[in-house]
Design a protein around this motif. Structure first.
Motif, mmCIF file in Angstrom:
data_model
loop_
_atom_site.group_PDB
_atom_site.id
_atom_site.type_symbol
_atom_site.label_atom_id
_atom_site.label_comp_id
_atom_site.label_asym_id
_atom_site.label_seq_id
_atom_site.Cartn_x
_atom_site.Cartn_y
_atom_site.Cartn_z
ATOM 1 N N MET A 1 0.827 -1.202 0.000
ATOM 2 C CA MET A 1 0.000 0.000 0.000
ATOM 3 C C MET A 1 0.864 1.256 0.000
ATOM 4 S SD MET A 1 -3.090 1.392 0.055
ATOM 5 C CE MET A 1 -4.277 0.191 0.665
ATOM 6 N N ASP A 2 1.933 1.247 0.793
ATOM 7 C CA ASP A 2 2.842 2.404 0.825
ATOM 8 C C ASP A 2 3.501 2.623 -0.534
ATOM 9 O OD1 ASP A 2 2.249 2.885 3.461
ATOM 10 O OD2 ASP A 2 3.976 1.782 4.247
ATOM 11 N N GLU A 3 3.870 1.537 -1.205
ATOM 12 C CA GLU A 3 4.491 1.655 -2.528
ATOM 13 C C GLU A 3 3.496 2.203 -3.547
ATOM 14 O OE1 GLU A 3 5.784 -2.312 -3.262
ATOM 15 O OE2 GLU A 3 7.538 -2.193 -1.934
ATOM 16 N N VAL A 4 2.258 1.723 -3.507
ATOM 17 C CA VAL A 4 1.226 2.224 -4.426
ATOM 18 C C VAL A 4 0.941 3.697 -4.137
ATOM 19 C CG1 VAL A 4 -1.196 2.000 -5.111
ATOM 20 C CG2 VAL A 4 0.187 -0.051 -4.747
ATOM 21 N N ALA A 5 0.905 4.063 -2.854
ATOM 22 C CA ALA A 5 0.658 5.460 -2.484
ATOM 23 C C ALA A 5 1.751 6.372 -3.015
ATOM 24 C CB ALA A 5 0.544 5.587 -0.963
#
Length: 419
Positions: A275-279
């Motif tokens: 999720m952090d990478e997608v964000a």
């Protein structure tokens, strides 16, 4: 324009008659559901409410770690499968887990409630099973609202058809109020007004017509969003796809059983990192974690968080789908800013369910629900009064014709021949 107005009046009447009773039900139940959580706490406190705890210093007491609470739920519910758990906590509310019954000899239940402080099982229920049990009453009202509490999927389909007819009714309804002769604006203005000193019939007529005009945009929004919620694939998406783009749903996957399933903590760690990478890639920020669950059909862990792309602020709508065995990213679901159709749909859903703009908007939705029920009722009243008056007129004409025939037959034959 007159033929078009006459046709609109005809369609508005019959679509209104078809939907009226159902819209009264939907309006009243929708008003209640704007305060679903508060009503749930009121009628089902044993499962839904826990006393807020404080420590020796008067500070809020710590709650159990979500994974510990999940393990306690598994231990307390043998014979049930727990597909996931929420991360969100409120100091005076229980934590709800979704269930699937694996042992058919056990009570049929799909939800369990646990105390977030000590992990104690507070109860289980079958959501919306009956209106005669306080633990399922609010759920029954919800099912009554969107499917008349009929079995799935027939209830959703039927109410979807009602919503579609309601949408048509909204479109032709505004045209049916147009004046047939000029000047347009001066003759249309009275349609927006209610003459309070008028007769009962005229008052009902004015309320029905004026409420439909003043609330037209809101009622159309609720009508079309109802189509979206009940007939998304059948009607809503095909229509909206003509001018908006939508992300395609992930296809079912055959599980690769040669590899072990990730445990919950592993899946969570991978999902948070993903999720952090997608964000970072998509340019949004993560506010808080919402829920994690396992989808058996997709063999996928799905993690939702609340982000700056979310419409709602009380839960997460941004999701990442990861392979339940390898942790590879399979799919993302970003509610706004990526696909125009998804953005519009999220807003329609959130507006319909009163999940935006806080308490003032929930009060507004409750008022709109009551206004919808009143509009449908007054429409039925106007139709009934017109029908009653028409039947009386027809009976009078028939009686007059019968008297004329009787008088003619009673006259002497010679006089009748003279005539």
């Amino acid at each position: 324009m007159a033929p078009m107005i006459s046709f609109s009046v005809f369609i508005h009447k019959w679509t209104g008659l078809f939907t009226a009773v159902f819209l009264i039900i939907a309006g009243v139940t929708g008003s209640l559901l704007a305060f679903e959580k508060e009503l749930e706490a009121l009628v089902n406190p044993g499962q839904y409410v826990v006393p807020a705890r404080v420590d020796a210093n008067g500070q809020p007491a710590p709650m159990l770690d979500p994974f510990d609470l999940h393990e306690r739920a598994i231990a307390a519910l043998p014979g049930y499968q727990i597909s996931g758990f929420p991360f969100l906590r409120e100091p005076d509310r229980s934590v709800r887990f979704n269930l699937a019954r694996s042992d058919k000899t056990l009570p049929d239940a799909d939800q369990a409630f646990l105390d977030p402080y000590d992990g104690r099982l507070l109860g289980i229920r079958k959501y919306g099973a009956t209106p005669f049990d306080r633990t399922t009453l609010i759920g029954f009202i919800y099912k009554l609202h969107y499917a008349l509490a009929l079995p799935r999927p027939y209830g959703e389909w039927f109410f979807g058809i009602v919503a579609l007819v309601w949408t048509v009714n909204c479109l032709v309804g505004i045209v049916s109020t147009f004046p047939r002769i000029s000047p347009f604006w001066r003759r249309w203005l009275p349609a927006w007004l209610i003459k309070r000193s008028a007769s009962t019939y005229r008052l009902h007529y004015d309320i029905h017509r004026a409420s439909g005009l003043w609330l037209w945009g809101v009622l159309f929004l609720f009508a079309w969003s109802s189509v979206m919620l009940n007939l998304r694939q059948e009607v809503y998406t095909p229509v909206m796809s003509t001018f908006l783009d939508f992300r395609k749903n992930p296809e079912p996957r055959k599980p690769d059983t040669s590899k072990p399933l990730l445990d919950w903590r592993q899946a969570y760690a991978i999902a948070v990192r993903t999720m952090d990478e997608v964000a970072s890639k998509e340019g949004f920020t993560v506010n808080f974690r919402s829920q994690l669950f396992y989808n058996r059909r997709l063999d996928t862990y799905i993690y939702y968080a609340n982000t700056s792309r979310d419409v709602q602020n009380d839960r997460g709508q941004t999701g990442v789908f990861i392979d339940a065995r390898t942790g590879a990213l399979l799919h993302t679901r970003i509610p706004t800013g990526e696909y125009s159709g998804d953005t519009v749909s999220r807003w329609l859903q959130s507006l319909h369910m009163a999940k935006v703009f806080g308490l003032p908007y929930r009060i507004f939705v409750a008022i709109i629900g009551l206004a919808l029920a009143i509009s449908a009722y007054t429409g039925l009243y106007v139709w009934w009064k017109k029908r009653k008056a028409r039947l009386i007129s027809e009976k009078r004409k028939q009686a007059k014709a019968a008297r004329a025939t009787s008088d003619l037959q009673a006259q002497p034959a010679g006089l009748r021949l003279t005539r």
